[in-house]
Structures are given as C-alpha cells and as structure tokens.
Design an enzyme around this catalytic site. Structure first.
Site, PDB file in Angstrom:
ATOM      1  N   SER A   1      66.849  23.229   9.205  1.00  0.00           N
ATOM      2  CA  SER A   1      67.645  22.491  10.188  1.00  0.00           C
ATOM      3  C   SER A   1      67.968  21.056   9.747  1.00  0.00           C
ATOM      4  CB  SER A   1      66.882  22.530  11.514  1.00  0.00           C
ATOM      5  OG  SER A   1      67.597  21.964  12.537  1.00  0.00           O
TER       6      SER A   1
ATOM      7  N   GLY B   1      55.937  19.963  17.039  1.00  0.00           N
ATOM      8  CA  GLY B   1      55.753  21.331  16.561  1.00  0.00           C
ATOM      9  C   GLY B   1      56.355  21.522  15.179  1.00  0.00           C
ATOM     10  N   THR B   2      57.070  20.529  14.679  1.00  0.00           N
ATOM     11  CA  THR B   2      57.736  20.681  13.382  1.00  0.00           C
ATOM     12  C   THR B   2      57.253  19.680  12.332  1.00  0.00           C
ATOM     13  OG1 THR B   2      59.507  19.198  14.042  1.00  0.00           O
ATOM     14  CG2 THR B   2      59.872  21.535  14.446  1.00  0.00           C
TER      15      THR B   2
HETATM   16  P1  NG1 Z   1      59.213  18.719  17.681  1.00  0.00           P
HETATM   17  O1  NG1 Z   1      59.022  18.327  16.265  1.00  0.00           O
HETATM   18  O2  NG1 Z   1      58.274  19.775  18.202  1.00  0.00           O
HETATM   19  O3  NG1 Z   1      59.327  17.528  18.566  1.00  0.00           O
HETATM   20  C1  NG1 Z   1      61.849  18.961  17.293  1.00  0.00           C
HETATM   21  C2  NG1 Z   1      62.659  18.515  18.483  1.00  0.00           C
HETATM   22  C3  NG1 Z   1      62.794  19.685  19.434  1.00  0.00           C
HETATM   23  C4  NG1 Z   1      63.369  20.908  18.746  1.00  0.00           C
HETATM   24  C5  NG1 Z   1      62.636  21.189  17.433  1.00  0.00           C
HETATM   25  C6  NG1 Z   1      63.276  22.270  16.605  1.00  0.00           C
HETATM   26  C7  NG1 Z   1      62.726  16.334  19.550  1.00  0.00           C
HETATM   27  C8  NG1 Z   1      61.965  15.256  20.227  1.00  0.00           C
HETATM   28  N1  NG1 Z   1      62.026  17.403  19.190  1.00  0.00           N
HETATM   29  O4  NG1 Z   1      60.625  19.454  17.763  1.00  0.00           O
HETATM   30  O5  NG1 Z   1      63.574  19.293  20.514  1.00  0.00           O
HETATM   31  O6  NG1 Z   1      64.748  20.805  18.565  1.00  0.00           O
HETATM   32  O7  NG1 Z   1      62.524  20.020  16.631  1.00  0.00           O
HETATM   33  O8  NG1 Z   1      64.297  21.838  15.787  1.00  0.00           O
HETATM   34  O9  NG1 Z   1      63.933  16.214  19.384  1.00  0.00           O
HETATM   35 ZN    ZN Z   2      69.044  22.843  13.772  1.00  0.00          ZN
END
Ligand code: NG1
Ligand code: ZN
Length: 584
Positions: free
Chosen positions: A101, A541-542
């Site tokens: 992404s 989570g990422t």
């Molecule tokens: P994490 O890293 O869990 O905050 C981010 C985005 C999510 C979602 C995921 C997947 C923010 C604050 N968090 O997640 O909304 O899009 O990446 O791509 O934007």
């Molecule tokens: Zn994306």
C-alpha cells in the site's frame, strides 16, 4: 511440497513426487501461465524454494502481512497454500493481493480477499499468522491441523485463487511464490498481473456472484464504472461552479498505471491531468507523494503543479485510498480527507432518498481518527446516524453492512458505500411502481446508476474519485463549497516507539486505553485542559509503533496535547529512543 494425499489415519500427507508434479503441471497449469516454462521448475521445487529463513515473528495485522520484501518469500508461498484451503472451505474463489500500500518501495505485503470482497475473516487471521511463522518441518502438520479443524473434505477441488500485485519490483517474484503455493495444493492460480487492490476485490466478487456484479476482467471493471459515470453526468460536463478538470497524483504506482485506461474511457467527460506516474522500479513509489503523504504531512505532494483553487487528488500505492486538496489564493493548503468524502456522499445520498421517498436506513461508519467536527456535522446537521468502530476497513465494512445504505470511510481516505439487497430491490421496484411519481422514478433510476459508479466490494480510489466528481458535478460545487460544510478541528497524529506495542490494549472502538494501568487516567487529565480536546492511543497494526491522535480547538493546542499524550505513552508504556518533546 506439491501434492496432498489422504492417508489411512485421516491425515493429509503432503508428498513430493516429481513425476506426479510434472504430470500435474502439464494437465493443470492455467492458460495464463502456460507459456511460462520457468513455473514448471519452480513448481516442482516449491517447498525447497521457499524455506523460512527469518526468526522474527510476523503478524497478520490490519492489512495482512507487511514487512521488508526480502523477508516475505516463504510467507507468500504459505499464503498461496492458505488461500487454497480457505477456498475449499468456503467453496468459493479467494483472492491474494501482493502490496504494501502506502509503505516505501523496499517493503511489501500480502492480504487475502474473502469471497464477497471482504478482508480475511478474523478467525483465519490467526491461522495466517501460524502459517507464516511455523518452522518448515511443522508446516505440513499445521496444514493438517487446519483441515481437521474445519473438516475440509474436498481436498481435490481445483479451486480458483485470483492473484494480483502492485508495481513494486519485488511483487513479481513474490506473486510467483504465492502461485507456487497455490499449485502445490493443486489449486488453480489465476494471475491478474498488476492491478489495484480494489480491482482484485472486484474480480473476486464478480467470480463469486457468477458475474452478477460485473465481468471479472479489467475491461469489465472500467466499463462498469465509466458507463455509469458518463450516464449520470449526461451531456453537460461542467455546471455551476463545477469544472470537469482534476489534477491527479498517481503516487508513482499502480494508481497511475490504471488511470490511463480510465482516462481513455472517460474521454472529455472528466479531464484527469496525471502526475507522478513513474512506475515500476523508479524507486519513487509513495515517495513525497500519494494519499498517505498528503494526509500525514498536510501539504502538496512533489511533482504536481500548484494552481490556485484547483481540485487535486492523491491515491496511495495500491489505489485503495484517495484524498482531495487544493491551495487557496493565500497559499494555504486545504485537505479534503476521508471524513469529507464520507460526509459529501452521505449528504448527497440523503437528498436522493428524500426525492425517492422510500424508507431506507442510511448510516455512516467512522473510526476514532475521524475529525470530531465531521462527526458532529453528520449527526447534528445531516441527521444521519454515525457509528464508530475499530481501525481497519474490515471493521468499517462489517458495520456498514448493517444499514440499507452504509457509507464508511477512514479519515485517511479509505472507504466506500455499500447497498443492501433490500435497498437495491426497493429501488428497482420504485422505478416501475405505479404509486411512484415520475420524479421519484427518475430519482430511483439515478441512484441505481450511482451504485454502479461505486465499487461496493472495498474502498477504491478510482471509483471514489468518480463518485466525488459525480456529486460535485450534480451539486455544481467547486472544492471550497464542498469544504464549507464544516470546519475541521486542528489535529495531530504522532508515533511513539515502545519495547512492546502489545502492552497497550484498548476498548470502546479504541477510544479508551485499558492497559498499561494509569495511562487512560493520565490522558483524561491532559484532555480536560483543552477546549474541544480529544485524544486516544492504540498500537498500530501495520507498524511496530504506538499511534497517538489528538485534536483541539487550535493548531497549537492540538500539537501540544498530542505531544503531552505521546510523552505519557513513552513514560508508561516502555518508550525507547528519544522521549517526545512537548512544545511550550
Ligand atoms: P495502523 O497502522 O493499524 O494504524 C493504518 C491506518 C489504518 C488502515 C491501515 C491499513 C491510520 C491511522 N491507520 O493502520 O487506517 O488504513 O493502515 O492500510 O491511518
Ligand atoms: Zn492502500
């Protein structure tokens, strides 16, 4: 591993028999790969080709696995295996998308797409994590464990697995690893090549609905969206203050590549001026551009001409997010993020529903990252119910399905609108009903056309752009009229690195922090000091970090509150590195 076989003890033994593999290869290799002889060798040596060489524990997170591409070979292969098992269990087509992404180019990732375009069901995320981390020698046992747990008896079904990838150079060999995993369990990989994430979701849904949703081809995808867009727009391309020109930042990724086809199909109805379209191997993917950059930096991406009051948009590296923005005559940057797109869509849908006069419940779903001003506007001005769920589109999508018409967007620009079958059926009957006036019939027809502009399967930057452009055109609005609906509260998003991000746990859609002890109390006592103050923290989570969000009545206060909360996280949750600095 190449072939699975039921044995007397009921277990599936995975055996490596070269003659069998070669025969299977000749018989089963899909058309799309028939000319690629290199697959045959790789297929035969699949398991040996993808040993688990890393020790780090990987977790299937908010958006699947995401890490350095060099650490992902075995994960991809194993996700190919898992996809086949999932497809056999669900007796449906499953998708596998290779992308990281908005992450930089050396990263990559993988996520599975469930039968109706949803993200992989949560209970299987744990299996994905298990598959990715198990030592090579235990992989076979883990497969058997899953087969037993779900009582998968149709191990000979030649299920289809749709595989897509973004433009990262590493995606090429990683997608090969996925396909080898699929072939290893005698599934049928269908290689869609470079596609956007939402395109892959769309193909999966088309296949699983027997093409009711559309044709499972790229051409089918463009045709569906652009035909509906052109029909809705009619012959007047610009009207009121709306001008049919948009400046588009492709993030040097798949969103740039794909919009070229869209442009051709749209012709003069919408003039898309594309920038940042250096794709494969340029090293510039998401670099100083793209939706995530614009949203997090709240500034113009590199490579775009800055024209006063002209509508611009940026997509991310796999084209499932979009944000709009413009520069005013005082050189002030204005961002129109996911919250703005959601409110625009919800207000327009509400107007159409009033015209149609049928009883359909419309709801909007956000996460805690939604700007407080947008939530207030939706609930008090639009009178549309708002729900708040945990971060991650799977939660938003799930909640949106509980409404007849569910609009959902993350603030970062990831979202869509979903329509229940009940809603679609009511609209179709309204177009023919004698009890409806001509105006009501026309409004129903228009809404049915609008549904075809939307990719209901998942957030889709390209489809969302067409939706925004359609609504602005219908209202005759320029971008500042869109912005005038409400005023965003200044906000700040920060990251804190801690030893173990799992020490932070949350509840109430991540708005309340449960552990470590005392952190929520500390946040509460900071927040009360600020006018319109709000703040929450959660583990990403990422990424291996804690995210801190804060908003308040002024920019200075929002920045200060965010920094103070970040410092509390650092102190109470085991921060590492330099402590966050609080501005005075
Ligand atoms: P994490 O890293 O869990 O905050 C981010 C985005 C999510 C979602 C995921 C997947 C923010 C604050 N968090 O997640 O909304 O899009 O990446 O791509 O934007
Ligand atoms: Zn994306």
């Amino acid at each position: 591993m190449t072939h699975s076989k039921e044995t007397a003890d009921g277990k599936v033994r995975v055996k490596f028999k070269r003659w069998y593999i070669l025969l299977l290869n000749l018989l089963l290799i899909p058309d799309s790969m028939a000319n690629n002889s290199s697959y045959r060798t790789v297929y035969a040596f699949a398991r040996e080709m993808y040993p688990r060489n890393i020790k780090a524990h990987l977790q299937y997170g908010t958006a699947g696995f995401r890490t350095k591409a060099t650490d992902l070979d075995h994960v991809m292969y194993r996700m190919g295996l898992l996809a086949v098992l999932r497809a056999r269990y669900k007796k449906a087509v499953i998708g596998v998308m290779i992308t990281a992404s908005h992450n930089p180019e050396p990263d990559n990732g993988v996520k599975l797409v469930d039968p109706f375009g949803e993200m992989l069901e949560q209970s299987w995320e744990a299996w994905a994590t298990k598959f990715a981390n198990v030592v090579d020698d235990k992989l076979e046992d883990t497969i058997n464990e899953l087969i037993k747990e779900y009582n998968i008896t149709n191990m000979n079904d030649r299920v289809e697995i749709l595989v897509g990838k973004d433009t990262r150079p590493s995606s090429i060999h990683l997608s090969k690893a996925v396909m080898d995993g699929v072939l290893a369990l005698s599934g049928k990989p269908i290689d869609y090549g470079i596609v956007t994430t939402p395109q892959l979701h769309y193909f999966v849904v088309c296949k699983n609905t027997n093409r009711l949703y559309g044709q499972p081809t790229e051409e089918g995808y463009y045709r569906k969206l652009t035909n509906a867009f052109k029909k809705y727009r009619g012959s007047v391309f610009s009207q009121g203050n709306y001008v049919n020109r948009v400046i588009y930042d492709g993030a040097n990724g798949v969103g740039a590549k794909k919009v070229k086809y869209l442009k051709e199909a749209l012709q003069d109805t919408l003039l898309i001026e594309m920038y940042n379209d250096e794709i494969i191997g340029s090293g510039k993917l998401n670099h100083l551009c793209g939706a995530d950059y614009v949203k997090s930096q709240q500034s113009f991406p590199t490579g775009l001409p800055v024209e006063t009051n002209v509508r611009c948009c940026s997509v991310d590296g796999d084209a499932d997010r979009i944000v709009y923005y413009y520069m005013d005559e005082n050189n002030k940057f204005h961002l129109m993020d996911g919250d703005r797109i959601a409110t625009l869509a919800a207000s327009y849908l509400k107007e159409i529903l009033l015209d149609i006069g049928i009883d359909l419940n419309l709801g909007l779903v956000q996460t805690a990252y939604a700007n407080g001003a947008s939530t207030e506007y939706i609930s008090t001005k639009l009178n549309v119910p708002v729900a708040c769920v945990s971060t991650g589109v799977k939660h938003l999508h799930h909640k949106a399905l509980t409404y007849d018409i569910g609009v959902y967007f993350e603030a970062n620009g990831h979202g869509t609108v979903v329509f229940s079958n009940n809603a679609k059926e009511k609209l179709i009957s309204a177009t023919e009903s004698d009890s409806c006036t001509e105006k009501q019939k026309q409004a129903s027809k228009r809404l049915l056309t609008l549904i075809d502009i939307i990719n209901e399967t998942v957030g889709d930057a390209i489809a969302d752009m067409l939706l925004v452009e359609t609504i602005l055109h219908a209202k005759g609005w320029n971008i500042s009229q869109w912005e005038a609906c409400y005023t965003d509260l200044p906000n700040r998003l920060l990251k804190v690195t801690v030893k173990d991000r799992n020490v932070i746990t949350t509840t109430d859609a991540e708005r309340i922090c449960v552990t470590p002890n005392g952190l929520q109390d500390a946040i509460n006592s900071l927040v009360v000091k600020y006018d319109k103050g709000r703040s929450f923290v959660r583990p990403s989570g990422t990424e291996d970090i804690i995210r801190v969000y804060a908003e308040a009545a002024t920019r200075k206060e929002a920045d200060k509150l965010a920094a103070e909360v970040a410092l509390k996280v650092y102190e109470l949750a085991g921060g590492i590195g330099t402590a966050p600095e609080v501005p005075q």
